[in-house]
Design a protein around this motif. Structure first.
Motif, short mmCIF file in Angstrom:
data_model
loop_
_atom_site.label_atom_id
_atom_site.label_comp_id
_atom_site.label_asym_id
_atom_site.label_seq_id
_atom_site.Cartn_x
_atom_site.Cartn_y
_atom_site.Cartn_z
N UNK A 69 -7.78 -2.18 0.90
CA UNK A 69 -6.82 -1.47 0.06
C UNK A 69 -6.64 -2.17 -1.28
N UNK A 117 2.75 6.70 -6.88
CA UNK A 117 1.77 7.66 -7.40
C UNK A 117 2.16 9.08 -7.03
N UNK A 139 -2.60 -4.41 -3.63
CA UNK A 139 -1.60 -3.56 -4.28
C UNK A 139 -0.36 -4.34 -4.75
N UNK A 170 1.32 4.01 -3.07
CA UNK A 170 1.09 5.44 -2.83
C UNK A 170 2.33 6.25 -3.18
N UNK A 228 0.86 -1.19 0.00
CA UNK A 228 0.00 0.00 0.00
C UNK A 228 0.89 1.24 0.00
#
Ligand code: SF4
Ligand code: SF4
Lengths: 418, 409
Positions: free
Chosen positions: B318, B290, B321, B287, B283
């Motif tokens: 979540x 990104x 990922x 993130x 996760x």
């Protein structure tokens, strides 16, 4: 790699199918759903258009549907291509679907009626009612949720009932269809069960002098590998075997859910079951969404495009409020509905009810518009049972609409993002 | 920090939303293989109405819930069934006493300390059939349940001696490694550190103790709360310094994110801060990529693997990922499991009376693995890895190990 992020709300047939199409096109896709979608409750068949009024259709007659029906918004290839894509995935993942758009299949229901459908899993087709030959229906001792006598009484066909031993083992609680399906998935238990059934069939033949040619069972032929289970059961019983969809939870529906989920996840798609999504639309006509995560905080879900596949009234996509209004649950988009509360329902429970056609109005790109045809947000699309204009139950059109509108929405999303 | 009465948690009150559709029961891995357990609908929302503090009801079957959480996820009406069951189990244990065996399984840390000191000798008893037989008879740990082996060198020791690649990384991360990484699988921790440092993070490991989940799921809520409070106290200074907590065990991180508040009933600003700032490793990486618009390049790995997202991971809400990042490795193909649970569920499958149930649950997953014949099975949870490896003979690793391997050299 991905050139855009797509959020899909809903994990029913339309949400998962759209997710697969978008992930194949290399979009970065996340599906968020409040729980398992409608597939668990369905029959595992694909109905495109089965009824006109009370009449059963031999061929889908989309031209006869109202002008504002979702089918009329689609390109001429959307439905056909969507069906072919689904068929390809199902075949590759061990649950081949039989049928085509040129002629509806006609299959028996557990309630003793006949039901037209476009595609059915291979495990159901030997029950075709277009075939005039007699049918044998199994009565499984100890299994409550299946009523062969009802089928015998109501269907015009020549129907016989055969008693089969349920299992070697007694259950201390009600046996569900999923219990039986899981037992049949297991090679050893399958052997035990089919041996017991074989004995019952031989006894039946001895007693009546009749050879069973095709045998209907409740839909329990395995969750994992239905093709193998079907072949083994047919071999052991030396006759054709077909499944009849039962009350939910539905084994054929779960199979479809599982294989679409596996396809989606293997393409790198993200599936989040549990939270509900809240959205808002900015004054610049852009939708954005948040959800509650495990730590109970709200998290923004990054998305360039948002596709609502959140379903109708039964799945919280649409909400009927006590004041007689109908709202869309994520963005509060305008819903087409009748303001006169008394006009929602028909006289009889089994009639077609006007409320079934409530839903979102969209343009041909599958983007929500209001009653004056004004676009509501540049980055929101909708598909599946949330769309207005169709009475899926009375028309026998639920899955056809879900697949073809998902296909069209994704086609437009890809174009908008590139 | 305050503790609220668990019988008034939002969780326990959600039973009234149940419409009895049975979707949860159709998905429950335990109800699927045994009739000793009537299923989530029956022991959850249905029984909840009878569990009043004034009229204690006895339903022993709730002990057969393995806590996988699948029911809560699939329920379309927001009933928090799994959480409800955890609370009911704890209330029962409180009344009836916690068996010695549960106490042992709830304490991986003291066990780990002794085991690591005396490895490889400490691995012997777990490999000897007569001793395992005696263990089953005396304390009820099944003789066939696979156990991991202790390594001689703890992860923390390695970390202290390793030369960090990144002292002034842009992102400050405190790594919550959990007991298993420290005592049994330091290789997972090394992979995490390698990947984080590669992507520009400054990694610290803070003082920490067991997350408390093993105790919680063995019914010792009070003791679990003590561990939780101690972790919160040890981690808070880092949060104040703008670190985020990253973990590689999806069950430990779920405890920090969710269980401390929603099952153990801890309340207050600190526990909320910890929950908000805890991330699963994938996760966090997703993130990070990104946020910083990173497009990481990986080495080619020609391999076909099978990924089983553990049930605890799904409760993080979540997604999966790891698949997003695995997809970027050229040459790698993977298939994702649709089995909802591998069976072991932490320490559940180790118990003599439950081993066979867990084994039977695992059959669905083991058959899927067999059908795809992968070179390795990836899974984010340690107990699942040991269970899968023990029953399929296919090597099982944490997906982060594959990522570490794929970093450009
Ligand atoms: S899925 Fe939810 S609503 Fe349905 S029976 Fe289970 S708890 Fe009740
Ligand atoms: S937590 Fe898992 S084992 Fe327990 S009732 Fe729910 S689905 Fe069944």
């Amino acid at each position: 790699m991905a050139d855009g992020k797509l959020l899909i709300v809903g994990a029913g047939l339309s949400g998962l199918f759209a997710g697969i199409l978008a992930a194949r096109a290399d979009l970065d896709v996340t599906i968020v759903a409040r729980g398992q979608g409608n597939l668990m409750l369905g029959t595992g068949t694909i109905d495109v258009h089965g009824y006109q009024g009370k009449a059963r259709l031999e061929v889908p007659a989309l031209g006869a549907l109202d002008d504002d029906h979702p089918y009329h918004k689609l390109s001429d290839y959307a439905l056909r291509e969507a069906i072919e894509l689904l068929r390809e995935i199902c075949r590759r993942r061990g649950n081949p679907m039989i049928g085509n758009l040129e002629k509806n299949l006609l299959l028996p229901t557990a309630l003793g009626t006949s039901r037209p459908t476009t595609l059915a899993p291979i495990s159901m087709v030997a029950g075709s009612l277009r075939d005039e030959s007699p049918l044998w229906i199994a009565r499984l001792n100890g299994f409550r949720d299946f009523f062969p006598q009802l089928m015998h009484n109501r269907l015009p066909q020549n129907i016989h009932i055969v008693d089969l031993a349920l299992t070697a083992k007694e259950f201390r609680r009600d046996a569900y269809t999923t219990d039986l399906a899981r037992m049949l998935d297991n090679f050893h238990k399958r052997e035990q069960i089919t041996n017991a059934w074989r004995k019952s069939i031989l006894d039946y033949r001895k007693k009546t002098g009749e050879a069973v040619t095709r045998l209907g069972l409740p839909a329990i032929l395995g969750l994992e590998n239905p093709r193998v289970v079907l072949a083994d059961v047919e071999d052991a019983l030396e006759c054709h075997v077909f499944e009849i969809p039962t009350l939910p939870p539905s084994v054929p529906g779960m199979r479809l859910y599982n294989l679409l989920r596996a396809e989606f996840l293997t393409l790198g798609g993200q599936l989040v079951l549990g939270p509900s999504v809240k959205g808002k639309i900015s004054k610049y006509q852009r939708g954005s969404a948040v959800m509650k995560t495990a730590n109970k905080t709200e998290k923004a879900i990054e998305a360039d495009a948002i596709l609502l596949a959140s379903g109708g009234f039964g799945h919280h996509g649409l909400v009927a409020n006590v004041d007689g209004s109908v709202t869309e649950s994520v963005f509060d988009l305008p819903v087409d509905y009748l303001t006169d509360r008394h006009a929602w329902t028909a006289e009889s429970y089994l009639d077609a009810h006007p409320y079934a056609k409530f839903g979102l109005r969209t343009n041909a790109q599958m983007q929500p518009i209001n009653q004056n045809n004004k676009l509501q947000a540049d980055n929101i699309w909708a598909c599946g049972s949330i769309l207005a204009g169709a009475d899926r139950l009375s028309e026998g059109s639920r899955e056809g609409i879900s697949l073809s509108t998902a296909f069209t929405a994704v086609e437009n999303i890809i174009q908008a993002l590139s | 920090m305050t503790v609220i009465d668990i019988s008034s948690l939002e969780t326990t009150l959600s039973s009234d939303q149940c419409i009895k559709c049975n979707i949860c029961t159709a998905s429950c891995p335990v109800a699927a293989v045994t009739d000793k357990f009537p299923g989530p609908k029956a022991v959850g929302p249905q029984m909840q109405r009878l569990r009043q503090p004034s009229a204690p009801s006895y339903d022993k079957s709730v002990d057969f819930c393995n806590g996988c959480g699948v029911c809560s996820l699939v329920c379309p009406h927001g009933v928090q069934i799994a959480e409800m069951n955890a609370v009911a189990r704890a209330v029962q244990m409180d009344r009836d006493g916690v068996p010695l065996r549960n106490k042992m399984l709830g304490r991986p840390e003291p066990l780990g300390k002794i085991g690591t000191l005396t490895a490889p000798f400490s691995n012997l008893p777990l490999a000897l059939p007569p001793l395992r037989w005696a263990m089953e008879k005396t304390i009820g740990i099944h003789r066939k349940a696979p156990f991991p082996s202790f390594t001689g060198k703890r992860f923390r020791k390695w970390f202290k001696s390793h030369a960090p690649e990144n002292l002034i990384g842009r992102r400050k991360v405190v790594y919550f490694h959990g007991c298993s990484t420290n005592y049994y699988e330091p290789r997972v921790g090394k992979a995490v550190v390698k990947v984080l440092e590669h992507f520009g993070c400054k990694v610290s490991i803070a003082e920490q103790n067991c997350c408390g989940l093993p105790m919680q799921s063995n019914g010792e809520f009070d003791a679990a709360r003590e561990l939780a409070k101690s972790n919160i106290a040890k981690l808070m200074p880092y949060i104040r310094e703008n670190y985020v907590i990253v973990g590689s065990s999806t069950s430990c991180t779920l405890a920090l994110k969710h269980d401390y508040q929603n099952i153990l009933g801890l309340q207050g600003r600190d526990v909320e801060m910890i929950a908000k700032n805890t991330f699963d490793i994938f996760e966090f990486l997703d993130d990070l990529f990104t946020e910083q618009t990173l497009n990481p390049q990986f080495r080619r790995i020609k391999d076909a693997v099978f990924y089983h997202p553990p049930c605890q991971q799904r409760s993080h809400f979540m997604g999966q990922p790891a698949t997003k990042i695995l997809r970027r490795i050229p040459g790698l193909s993977f298939e994702v499991s649709t089995a909802d649970c591998c069976g072991v569920a932490g320490t559940y499958g180790l118990k003599a009376e439950k081993y066979q149930i867990s084994r039977d649950i695992g059959e669905t997953l083991f058959a899927q693995i067999d059908r795809h014949s992968p070179s390795r099975v990836l899974c984010d949870s340690e107990t699942c890895r040991w269970w899968i490896e023990g029953h399929t003979d296919v090597e099982s690793i944490h997906p982060i190990e594959l990522i570490a391997d794929a970093l450009p050299r």
